[in-house]
Design an enzyme around this catalytic site. Structure first.
Site, PDB file in Angstrom:
ATOM      1  N   ASP A  16       0.609  -1.033  -0.044  1.00  0.00           N
ATOM      2  CA  ASP A  16      -0.057  -0.049  -0.115  1.00  0.00           C
ATOM      3  C   ASP A  16       0.892   1.147  -0.015  1.00  0.00           C
ATOM      4  O   ASP A  16       1.515   1.530   0.779  1.00  0.00           O
ATOM      5  CB  ASP A  16      -0.829  -0.093   1.140  1.00  0.00           C
ATOM      6  CG  ASP A  16      -1.862   1.285   1.203  1.00  0.00           C
ATOM      7  OD1 ASP A  16      -2.670   0.699   2.086  1.00  0.00           O
ATOM      8  OD2 ASP A  16      -1.638   1.944   0.612  1.00  0.00           O
ATOM      9  N   ILE A  17       0.832   2.082  -1.025  1.00  0.00           N
ATOM     10  CA  ILE A  17       1.643   3.143  -1.048  1.00  0.00           C
ATOM     11  C   ILE A  17       1.316   4.067   0.013  1.00  0.00           C
ATOM     12  O   ILE A  17       2.410   4.906   0.232  1.00  0.00           O
ATOM     13  CB  ILE A  17       1.325   4.025  -2.425  1.00  0.00           C
ATOM     14  CG1 ILE A  17       2.563   4.975  -2.741  1.00  0.00           C
ATOM     15  CG2 ILE A  17       0.074   4.668  -2.345  1.00  0.00           C
ATOM     16  CD1 ILE A  17       2.385   5.490  -4.009  1.00  0.00           C
ATOM     17  N   ASN A  30      -7.030  12.927 -10.272  1.00  0.00           N
ATOM     18  CA  ASN A  30      -7.740  13.415 -11.397  1.00  0.00           C
ATOM     19  C   ASN A  30      -7.592  14.691 -11.382  1.00  0.00           C
ATOM     20  O   ASN A  30      -7.230  15.526 -10.560  1.00  0.00           O
ATOM     21  CB  ASN A  30      -8.944  12.597 -11.373  1.00  0.00           C
ATOM     22  CG  ASN A  30      -9.961  13.305 -10.067  1.00  0.00           C
ATOM     23  OD1 ASN A  30     -10.058  14.384 -10.011  1.00  0.00           O
ATOM     24  ND2 ASN A  30     -10.570  12.308  -9.414  1.00  0.00           N
ATOM     25  N   GLY A  38      -9.169   4.163  -5.858  1.00  0.00           N
ATOM     26  CA  GLY A  38      -7.900   3.718  -5.811  1.00  0.00           C
ATOM     27  C   GLY A  38      -6.805   4.433  -4.955  1.00  0.00           C
ATOM     28  O   GLY A  38      -7.026   4.524  -3.726  1.00  0.00           O
ATOM     29  N   VAL A  39      -5.714   4.659  -5.723  1.00  0.00           N
ATOM     30  CA  VAL A  39      -4.623   5.483  -4.809  1.00  0.00           C
ATOM     31  C   VAL A  39      -5.055   7.011  -4.239  1.00  0.00           C
ATOM     32  O   VAL A  39      -4.881   6.991  -3.121  1.00  0.00           O
ATOM     33  CB  VAL A  39      -3.385   5.668  -5.800  1.00  0.00           C
ATOM     34  CG1 VAL A  39      -2.273   6.477  -5.092  1.00  0.00           C
ATOM     35  CG2 VAL A  39      -2.735   4.415  -6.232  1.00  0.00           C
ATOM     36  N   ASP A  40      -5.847   7.410  -5.020  1.00  0.00           N
ATOM     37  CA  ASP A  40      -6.409   8.843  -4.701  1.00  0.00           C
ATOM     38  C   ASP A  40      -7.123   8.459  -3.405  1.00  0.00           C
ATOM     39  O   ASP A  40      -6.991   9.300  -2.486  1.00  0.00           O
ATOM     40  CB  ASP A  40      -7.122   9.198  -5.708  1.00  0.00           C
ATOM     41  CG  ASP A  40      -7.307  10.798  -5.775  1.00  0.00           C
ATOM     42  OD1 ASP A  40      -7.981  11.365  -6.654  1.00  0.00           O
ATOM     43  OD2 ASP A  40      -6.849  11.550  -5.040  1.00  0.00           O
ATOM     44  N   SER A 130      -2.131   5.682 -14.023  1.00  0.00           N
ATOM     45  CA  SER A 130      -2.965   5.312 -15.053  1.00  0.00           C
ATOM     46  C   SER A 130      -3.139   3.975 -15.328  1.00  0.00           C
ATOM     47  O   SER A 130      -3.942   3.574 -16.193  1.00  0.00           O
ATOM     48  CB  SER A 130      -2.435   5.705 -16.065  1.00  0.00           C
ATOM     49  OG  SER A 130      -2.737   7.393 -16.496  1.00  0.00           O
ATOM     50  N   THR A 131      -2.658   2.993 -14.251  1.00  0.00           N
ATOM     51  CA  THR A 131      -2.701   1.477 -14.781  1.00  0.00           C
ATOM     52  C   THR A 131      -4.077   1.217 -14.176  1.00  0.00           C
ATOM     53  O   THR A 131      -4.273  -0.366 -14.300  1.00  0.00           O
ATOM     54  CB  THR A 131      -1.705   0.543 -14.523  1.00  0.00           C
ATOM     55  OG1 THR A 131      -1.302   0.863 -13.143  1.00  0.00           O
ATOM     56  CG2 THR A 131      -0.388   1.143 -14.957  1.00  0.00           C
TER      57      THR A 131
HETATM   58  N1  APR Z   1      -1.353   1.510  -3.009  1.00  0.00           N
HETATM   59  C1  APR Z   1      -0.406   1.153  -4.248  1.00  0.00           C
HETATM   60  N2  APR Z   1      -1.030   1.026  -5.406  1.00  0.00           N
HETATM   61  C2  APR Z   1      -2.519   1.003  -5.533  1.00  0.00           C
HETATM   62  C3  APR Z   1      -3.401   1.303  -4.284  1.00  0.00           C
HETATM   63  C4  APR Z   1      -2.644   1.671  -3.060  1.00  0.00           C
HETATM   64  N3  APR Z   1      -3.461   1.823  -2.025  1.00  0.00           N
HETATM   65  N4  APR Z   1      -4.529   1.479  -4.717  1.00  0.00           N
HETATM   66  C5  APR Z   1      -4.584   0.992  -6.047  1.00  0.00           C
HETATM   67  N5  APR Z   1      -3.100   1.117  -6.491  1.00  0.00           N
HETATM   68  C6  APR Z   1      -2.822   0.572  -7.889  1.00  0.00           C
HETATM   69  C7  APR Z   1      -3.804   0.000  -8.726  1.00  0.00           C
HETATM   70  O1  APR Z   1      -3.809  -1.469  -8.749  1.00  0.00           O
HETATM   71  C8  APR Z   1      -3.347   0.485 -10.160  1.00  0.00           C
HETATM   72  O2  APR Z   1      -2.454  -0.472 -10.811  1.00  0.00           O
HETATM   73  O3  APR Z   1      -2.450   1.779  -8.549  1.00  0.00           O
HETATM   74  C9  APR Z   1      -2.558   1.942  -9.881  1.00  0.00           C
HETATM   75  C10 APR Z   1      -3.472   2.966 -10.353  1.00  0.00           C
HETATM   76  O4  APR Z   1      -4.675   2.956  -9.981  1.00  0.00           O
HETATM   77  P1  APR Z   1      -5.786   4.110  -9.899  1.00  0.00           P
HETATM   78  O5  APR Z   1      -5.508   4.392  -8.411  1.00  0.00           O
HETATM   79  O6  APR Z   1      -7.066   3.586 -10.304  1.00  0.00           O
HETATM   80  O7  APR Z   1      -5.300   5.079 -10.651  1.00  0.00           O
HETATM   81  P2  APR Z   1      -5.316   5.520 -12.354  1.00  0.00           P
HETATM   82  O8  APR Z   1      -5.245   4.495 -13.163  1.00  0.00           O
HETATM   83  O9  APR Z   1      -4.380   6.715 -12.695  1.00  0.00           O
HETATM   84  O10 APR Z   1      -6.824   6.385 -12.292  1.00  0.00           O
HETATM   85  C11 APR Z   1      -7.081   7.703 -11.530  1.00  0.00           C
HETATM   86  O11 APR Z   1      -8.990   7.006 -10.459  1.00  0.00           O
HETATM   87  O12 APR Z   1      -9.138   7.171  -8.180  1.00  0.00           O
HETATM   88  C12 APR Z   1      -9.435   7.490  -9.229  1.00  0.00           C
HETATM   89  O13 APR Z   1      -9.305  10.027  -8.678  1.00  0.00           O
HETATM   90  C13 APR Z   1      -8.680   9.064  -9.354  1.00  0.00           C
HETATM   91  O14 APR Z   1      -9.935   9.582 -11.061  1.00  0.00           O
HETATM   92  C14 APR Z   1      -8.756   9.056 -10.792  1.00  0.00           C
HETATM   93  C15 APR Z   1      -8.361   7.742 -11.320  1.00  0.00           C
END
Ligand code: APR
Length: 179
Positions: A16-17, A30, A38-40, A130-131
């Site tokens: 977890d980041i 975003n 997700g990460v956000d 973005s993945t």
């Molecule tokens: N720690 C590390 N990696 C994570 C975590 C976490 N807690 N949560 C998700 N990931 C991974 C996902 O598996 C993916 O490989 O991070 C990568 C990016 O996934 P997203 O968070 O969905 O980000 P992204 O694809 O850039 O999409 C961005 O998603 O959450 C919304 O507000 C955000 O609209 C924006 C969009």
């Protein structure tokens, strides 16, 4: 003493980041900078309201009144995170790869690293920008991430260390192959 080679300055971690003990974690935001999933979602949930407060201040400035464009990056407090800072960057949404996605993704890494260097940060942790929701194919995204970070580290002293944080086995294997 010879400066450590680039590979000595790159670490790969699965987890977890929000738990990474680094100077800054990079948020896959975003353009609204007002949170998401997700990460956000994890960063805002764990880091607390101080992060969103600073994001709102950034959004109120003339430069970002229409949101943070894809490829750009801004820095805020890390709030309650172990990391002192969050670097928010907006990855490209994947539309097949013919609408500038590769360049925009490369810009996310370059601009985040530039901010880290401007603040002379010791360490920065990147998720797979973005993945996830944005649908960027993991293999292509990983090679862009590794290429941009290696290029930057070969030319710059800061950040001293970059941590790639993967969330699943597929991503980890792809980074292992690239590194
Ligand atoms: N720690 C590390 N990696 C994570 C975590 C976490 N807690 N949560 C998700 N990931 C991974 C996902 O598996 C993916 O490989 O991070 C990568 C990016 O996934 P997203 O968070 O969905 O980000 P992204 O694809 O850039 O999409 C961005 O998603 O959450 C919304 O507000 C955000 O609209 C924006 C969009």
């Amino acid at each position: 003493m010879a400066s450590p080679t680039v590979s000595n300055r790159i670490q790969l971690v699965q987890g977890d980041i929000t738990r990474q003990e680094v100077s800054a974690v990079v948020n896959a935001a975003n353009s609204t900078l007002l949170g998401g999933g997700g990460v956000d979602g994890a960063i805002h949930r764990t880091g607390g309201p101080a992060i969103l407060e600073e994001c709102r201040i950034i959004r109120a400035s003339p430069d970002y009144k229409d949101g943070l464009p894809a490829g750009q990056a801004v820095i805020t407090t890390g709030g309650k995170l172990p990391a002192a800072h969050v670097i928010h960057t907006v990855g490209p949404i994947w539309h097949g790869g013919q609408q500038g996605e590769p360049e925009l993704l490369a810009n996310c890494y370059h601009n985040s690293l530039r901010l880290a260097a401007e603040h002379q940060l010791a360490s920065v942790a990147f998720p797979g920008i973005s993945t996830g929701v944005y649908g960027y194919p993991k293999k292509e995204a990983t090679s862009i991430a590794v290429r941009e970070v290696c290029q930057w580290l070969s030319e710059n002293q800061f950040p001293q260390t970059v941590v790639f944080v993967t969330f699943d086995d597929e991503s980890r294997r792809l980074y292992e192959q690239e590194l």
